[in-house]
Design a protein around this motif. Structure first.
Motif, mmCIF file in Angstrom:
data_model
loop_
_atom_site.group_PDB
_atom_site.id
_atom_site.type_symbol
_atom_site.label_atom_id
_atom_site.label_comp_id
_atom_site.label_asym_id
_atom_site.label_seq_id
_atom_site.Cartn_x
_atom_site.Cartn_y
_atom_site.Cartn_z
ATOM 1 N N LEU A 196 0.848 -1.209 0.000
ATOM 2 C CA LEU A 196 0.000 0.000 0.000
ATOM 3 C C LEU A 196 0.875 1.248 0.000
ATOM 4 O O LEU A 196 1.902 1.290 0.678
ATOM 5 C CB LEU A 196 -0.904 0.004 1.233
ATOM 6 C CG LEU A 196 -2.204 -0.782 1.102
ATOM 7 C CD1 LEU A 196 -1.963 -2.257 1.270
ATOM 8 C CD2 LEU A 196 -3.193 -0.294 2.114
ATOM 9 N N LYS A 197 0.447 2.232 -0.781
ATOM 10 C CA LYS A 197 1.206 3.489 -0.818
ATOM 11 C C LYS A 197 0.831 4.336 0.399
ATOM 12 O O LYS A 197 -0.254 4.142 0.971
ATOM 13 C CB LYS A 197 0.866 4.243 -2.103
ATOM 14 C CG LYS A 197 1.390 3.528 -3.334
ATOM 15 C CD LYS A 197 0.879 4.165 -4.602
ATOM 16 C CE LYS A 197 1.203 3.242 -5.773
ATOM 17 N NZ LYS A 197 0.166 3.198 -6.758
ATOM 18 N N PRO A 198 1.709 5.279 0.789
ATOM 19 C CA PRO A 198 1.378 6.119 1.956
ATOM 20 C C PRO A 198 0.027 6.812 1.783
ATOM 21 O O PRO A 198 -0.274 7.323 0.705
ATOM 22 C CB PRO A 198 2.514 7.142 1.990
ATOM 23 C CG PRO A 198 3.622 6.503 1.226
ATOM 24 C CD PRO A 198 3.008 5.608 0.214
ATOM 25 N N GLY A 199 -0.760 6.788 2.832
ATOM 26 C CA GLY A 199 -2.070 7.448 2.778
ATOM 27 C C GLY A 199 -3.168 6.581 2.200
ATOM 28 O O GLY A 199 -4.299 7.025 2.035
ATOM 29 N N GLU A 200 -2.810 5.331 1.881
ATOM 30 C CA GLU A 200 -3.818 4.433 1.312
ATOM 31 C C GLU A 200 -4.368 3.483 2.369
ATOM 32 O O GLU A 200 -3.632 3.023 3.249
ATOM 33 C CB GLU A 200 -3.199 3.586 0.194
ATOM 34 C CG GLU A 200 -3.210 4.259 -1.142
ATOM 35 C CD GLU A 200 -2.756 3.308 -2.257
ATOM 36 O OE1 GLU A 200 -2.700 3.762 -3.393
ATOM 37 O OE2 GLU A 200 -2.451 2.126 -1.988
ATOM 38 N N GLY A 201 -5.640 3.194 2.259
ATOM 39 C CA GLY A 201 -6.215 2.104 3.030
ATOM 40 C C GLY A 201 -6.306 0.907 2.109
ATOM 41 O O GLY A 201 -5.835 0.964 0.973
ATOM 42 N N ASN A 205 -8.536 5.372 -0.598
ATOM 43 C CA ASN A 205 -7.407 6.237 -0.253
ATOM 44 C C ASN A 205 -7.897 7.365 0.666
ATOM 45 O O ASN A 205 -9.083 7.400 1.025
ATOM 46 C CB ASN A 205 -6.705 6.791 -1.509
ATOM 47 C CG ASN A 205 -7.607 7.687 -2.336
ATOM 48 O OD1 ASN A 205 -8.654 8.116 -1.856
ATOM 49 N ND2 ASN A 205 -7.223 7.940 -3.578
ATOM 50 N N GLN A 206 -6.977 8.227 1.017
ATOM 51 C CA GLN A 206 -7.301 9.266 2.003
ATOM 52 C C GLN A 206 -8.444 10.186 1.524
ATOM 53 O O GLN A 206 -9.218 10.696 2.318
ATOM 54 C CB GLN A 206 -6.061 10.105 2.297
ATOM 55 C CG GLN A 206 -5.986 10.525 3.735
ATOM 56 C CD GLN A 206 -4.574 10.871 4.161
ATOM 57 O OE1 GLN A 206 -3.649 10.950 3.352
ATOM 58 N NE2 GLN A 206 -4.390 11.089 5.448
ATOM 59 N N ALA A 207 -8.534 10.324 0.201
ATOM 60 C CA ALA A 207 -9.589 11.182 -0.355
ATOM 61 C C ALA A 207 -10.918 10.440 -0.456
ATOM 62 O O ALA A 207 -11.896 10.996 -0.938
ATOM 63 C CB ALA A 207 -9.158 11.674 -1.727
ATOM 64 N N GLY A 208 -10.933 9.189 -0.025
ATOM 65 C CA GLY A 208 -12.168 8.407 -0.049
ATOM 66 C C GLY A 208 -12.442 7.741 -1.388
ATOM 67 O O GLY A 208 -13.537 7.224 -1.623
ATOM 68 N N MET A 366 5.252 -4.211 10.004
ATOM 69 C CA MET A 366 3.871 -4.031 9.551
ATOM 70 C C MET A 366 3.659 -2.653 8.941
ATOM 71 O O MET A 366 4.008 -1.643 9.544
ATOM 72 C CB MET A 366 2.934 -4.194 10.746
ATOM 73 C CG MET A 366 1.580 -4.694 10.359
ATOM 74 S SD MET A 366 1.647 -6.420 9.942
ATOM 75 C CE MET A 366 1.736 -7.129 11.560
ATOM 76 N N PRO A 367 3.102 -2.603 7.733
ATOM 77 C CA PRO A 367 2.864 -1.285 7.134
ATOM 78 C C PRO A 367 1.707 -0.559 7.821
ATOM 79 O O PRO A 367 0.837 -1.189 8.413
ATOM 80 C CB PRO A 367 2.478 -1.620 5.683
ATOM 81 C CG PRO A 367 1.927 -2.999 5.757
ATOM 82 C CD PRO A 367 2.617 -3.686 6.890
ATOM 83 N N VAL A 368 1.733 0.757 7.702
ATOM 84 C CA VAL A 368 0.640 1.559 8.268
ATOM 85 C C VAL A 368 -0.516 1.568 7.257
ATOM 86 O O VAL A 368 -0.329 1.949 6.107
ATOM 87 C CB VAL A 368 1.125 3.000 8.541
ATOM 88 C CG1 VAL A 368 -0.032 3.892 8.950
ATOM 89 C CG2 VAL A 368 2.193 2.982 9.621
ATOM 90 N N ILE A 369 -1.649 1.078 7.680
ATOM 91 C CA ILE A 369 -2.804 1.018 6.765
ATOM 92 C C ILE A 369 -3.933 1.865 7.338
ATOM 93 O O ILE A 369 -4.350 1.674 8.476
ATOM 94 C CB ILE A 369 -3.281 -0.444 6.583
ATOM 95 C CG1 ILE A 369 -2.180 -1.289 5.942
ATOM 96 C CG2 ILE A 369 -4.545 -0.492 5.721
ATOM 97 C CD1 ILE A 369 -2.506 -2.759 5.804
ATOM 98 N N MET A 370 -4.411 2.794 6.510
ATOM 99 C CA MET A 370 -5.515 3.644 6.948
ATOM 100 C C MET A 370 -6.811 2.831 6.985
ATOM 101 O O MET A 370 -7.003 1.954 6.162
ATOM 102 C CB MET A 370 -5.743 4.790 5.945
ATOM 103 C CG MET A 370 -4.520 5.576 5.572
ATOM 104 S SD MET A 370 -4.064 6.754 6.827
ATOM 105 C CE MET A 370 -5.472 7.832 6.814
ATOM 106 N N THR A 371 -7.659 3.148 7.923
ATOM 107 C CA THR A 371 -8.975 2.494 7.930
ATOM 108 C C THR A 371 -10.011 3.475 7.385
ATOM 109 O O THR A 371 -9.791 4.684 7.383
ATOM 110 C CB THR A 371 -9.387 2.063 9.351
ATOM 111 O OG1 THR A 371 -9.345 3.202 10.198
ATOM 112 C CG2 THR A 371 -8.503 0.967 9.885
#
Lengths: 413, 318
Positions: A196-201, A205-208, A366-371
């Motif tokens: 996953l790229k930064p800012g992606e769930g 993505n962060q913009a929904g 573990m990567p950071v995954i947005m929820t």
């Protein structure tokens, strides 16, 4: 003499009554086995805080989360502290019904550096506000039957080098009438969590924006389809009786799951297979999180200050976290609690393997995954499309296009 | 005040008027809390948008948008198709078997009839979870009894030959796949409710005057002739009632498909009924507003169908 004794009895009873009236009852809602950590902590906490009485209300996993949803909606029956599982955290964090823990008087983000980084992000909304504190994590790993792999002449290093290596191992296992995985969709479940790229769930993505038509999903579906077409999976529904029976009888060689799966294997799925199972990192140096637990305070809770104190005790107290790790195999979210000799201890069920070190390594990577609040919805849509691809040979591009259309249709409402 | 009545009598009369309501109050209170209120609440919620987990104050009025949304969701039609399919395939044989079965039982001695009826009725009173778990074991692909039996028959040897190998499959059948799962569910539902329908028909048969059967026997009518010319015409109202009950039950089918497909609806959602679609929408997708709209759509469908059966019964003077 009799009347004096009665007087003291009465006085004693009144004292008890007054003490009980003065004590604050802190209601904590949880679910099995997460509730065990609370149950184990109650005596120590009540000793430290004699003015607090803890009332633990535990319901089954889904019942608990449904009850919390109803409680937040209606404002009735709200606990002071609620336990939440990772699969539900996105929905609750974005509900607006939880106390913001990054705001004063909690200022919980000051503790951010003390935790495994990805768990904090999971409890934040899209504006970075924190609504829950992580208690434990579920670093994912590949559980495998050492004896079955040895019989088929497969080395775990070769098998996990790449996804192709994993599938090749499956063809060797098939010759022994052993399934590589219980269900081909397991591969999809892993692969969509990788890269996953930064800012992606996973799904947004962060913009929904919906991400299900990305290369990540195409590859995930392709891998799963490949395994199904080669006849390498057992077509078994996870947690079904047939799935448990297949694992018990040694018909399934691997299962990708969170660290906590070891407890399920040894306690009820296959206790007689002690010493035969091992764990390894996921194929192609992948790292994925399977579950994890959090504590949150409802906005309308009656005893917020006491609730916060209790949450700090459960999440920031190193010894409490280590106790839960030792007793319940709840892998600590608190980094300092991971520095324990318990980590080095071999696990007899896993053939004396020091498996906790594998999980620790996974947790570190573990990567950071947005929820996202619609993660559960998207997961359900993707599951249905995956079924159509696997069972009815639906074209992958078409399935993902349909999935995107359905998700957007549902989310836009 | 009427002539000859006293204020005391008037008070008693007023109290007597209220007494039936006092007796009814336990039901009315419980029904209002657990029946009426959730029903009205679901109607209200179906007209709003609401993010799960947020307070009800944050609901927004959206009118019929949720209904429009459900009616444009392809999975709704998929579930509707499955429900209608199961209603017919599981429902029709229930009655086609229950009627002659009830007739045969009716002709038996009471002792024999009671014992056999107990056996037929047993599946109806057994927990659906237990039933579905047992059938899960029977229809398991790798470890199921049925596949083992089929394999045994396929491999059965007779003087060095396998005479049945062309008839029975060589490999295990995956009963969970989309081409089989609906049949499996239909079979379990049929097996479970055939006893209930038999009981309904048997009870109705007991009201038929014995003279009719005696006359038919004197005229030399056999079993099938008695069934066709005596029982069926007299049982028409009961048949209509039983069919209506089956219709309602089959359209609300949930437990059997839910457990047999491990809650997923099975491969390609082939076993997902409308009630399961509703459940998945609410609890897996977290969309209670669309789920409430689905519940009301299901109610409208059922109400229309029941109304249709009522009209048929009025038209045929049943």
């Amino acid at each position: 003499m009799k009347s004096t004794s009665s007087f003291f009895k009465l006085l004693f009873m009144m004292l008890i009554f007054i003490t009980e009236v003065q004590a604050t009852t802190l209601t904590i809602a949880s679910y099995p086995n997460f509730d065990e950590a609370i149950r184990a902590a109650i005596p120590r906490y009540e000793k430290l805080h004699p003015e607090i009485n803890i009332r633990l209300v535990s319901l089954s996993f889904y019942d608990h989360h449904n009850a919390m949803t109803s409680a937040l909606a209606t404002g009735a029956g709200l606990p002071d502290v609620m336990g939440l599982e990772q699969g539900f955290i996105g929905r609750f964090v974005n509900s607006g019904g939880l106390e913001e823990l990054s705001a004063p008087p909690y200022n919980a983000l000051q503790y951010q550096h003390l935790f495994v980084p990805y768990t904090i992000v999971q409890a934040q909304n899209d504006r970075g506000k924190l609504f829950a504190m992580p208690a434990d994590i579920g670093p994912g790993s590949l559980f495998y039957r050492q004896d079955l792999l040895a019989k088929a002449g497969i080395s775990i290093a070769d098998m996990t080098k790449s996804w192709n290596g994993f599938i090749n191992a499956g063809t060797k296992l098939k010759q022994q009438s052993i399934y590589l995985v219980a269900n081909a969709s397991d591969l999809k479940d892993i692969y969509i969590r990788i890269g996953l790229k930064p800012g992606e769930g996973i799904y947004f993505n962060q913009a929904g924006e919906c991400l299900v038509r990305s290369e990540r999903f195409v590859r995930a579906f392709t891998l799963a389809k490949q395994v199904r077409d080669l006849g390498l999976d057992g077509r078994l529904q996870i947690w079904s009786n047939e799935w448990a029976e297949a694992i018990r009888r040694g018909r399934v060689a691997t299962q990708m799951m969170g660290a906590w799966f070891a407890g399920h294997l040894s306690s009820w799925i296959a206790p007689e297979s002690s010493g035969l199972w091992r764990v390894s990192q996921l194929p192609e140096h992948s790292y994925a999180s399977w579950g994890g637990s959090f504590y949150a305070i409802p906005k309308a809770a009656a005893h917020k200050s006491e609730a916060w104190d209790f949450i700090q005790f459960m999440t920031l107290d190193q010894s409490m976290q280590q106790e839960a790790f030792k007793k319940l195999d709840a892998f600590p979210a608190l980094l300092s609690a991971q520095q324990t000799p318990h980590l080095d201890e071999p696990i007899s069920y896993l053939g004396q393997q020091k498996a906790r070190l594998v999980w620790k390594d996974a947790a570190d990577h573990m990567p950071v995954i947005m929820t996202h609040k619609y993660d559960a919805l998207a997961a359900e849509v993707i599951r249905k499309q995956m079924d159509l691809v696997l069972d009815d040979n639906k074209n992958i591009a078409e399935a993902l296009a349909d999935a995107e259309q359905q998700i957007v249709h549902k989310v836009k409402r | 005040m009427q002539e000859g009545t006293t204020p005391q009598r008037c008070l008693i009369a007023k109290q007597v008027k209220w007494i039936p309501y006092i007796y009814l109050s336990p039901f009315i209170i419980l029904f209002s809390i657990f029946g009426l209120y959730p029903m009205l609440f679901s109607a209200w919620i179906s007209l709003h948008s609401w993010v799960l987990g947020s307070s009800l104050d944050q609901m927004k009025w959206v009118g019929l948008h949720n209904f429009k949304y459900v009616l444009t969701d392809e999975w709704f039609y998929h579930a509707l198709y499955n429900t209608v399919w199961l209603s017919l395939i599981a429902g029709i044989p229930q009655h086609a078997i229950a009627l002659p079965l009830a007739t045969r039982l009716f002709q038996m001695t009471p002792q024999k009839r009671h014992i056999l009826l107990c056996f037929y009725f047993l599946p109806f009173i057994t927990s659906s979870v237990a039933i579905s778990l047992v059938f899960n074991s029977i229809f398991s692909r790798d470890f199921g009894l049925l596949n083992q039996l089929l394999a045994m028959l396929h491999d059965w040897k007779f003087i060095g030959f396998k005479p049945l190998n062309w008839l029975f499959p060589a490999s295990a059948i995956d009963w969970q796949d989309s081409s089989h799962i609906r049949w499996v569910i239909a079979f379990v539902v049929f097996w479970r409710y055939v006893g209930w329908n038999t009981l309904l028909y048997l009870s109705a048969m007991k009201t038929i005057p014995k003279e009719l059967f005696d006359a038919a026997e004197l005229d030399g009518a056999g079993f099938w002739q008695q069934l066709r010319h005596v029982i069926l015409p007299t049982l028409k109202p009961m048949i209509l009632l039983a069919l209506t009950l089956s219709l309602i039950g089959n359209f609300q089918l949930f437990e059997e498909p839910f457990i047999l497909t491990s809650g997923t609806g099975g491969s390609g959602q082939a076993g997902q009924t409308l009630a399961m679609y509703l459940y998945t929408t609410a609890f897996a997708e977290g969309d209670f507003t669309a789920a409430s709209a689905t519940a009301w759509l299901l109610f409208i469908i059922l109400f229309s169908l029941c109304n249709l059966t009522r009209r048929i019964s009025i038209k045929n003077d049943l």
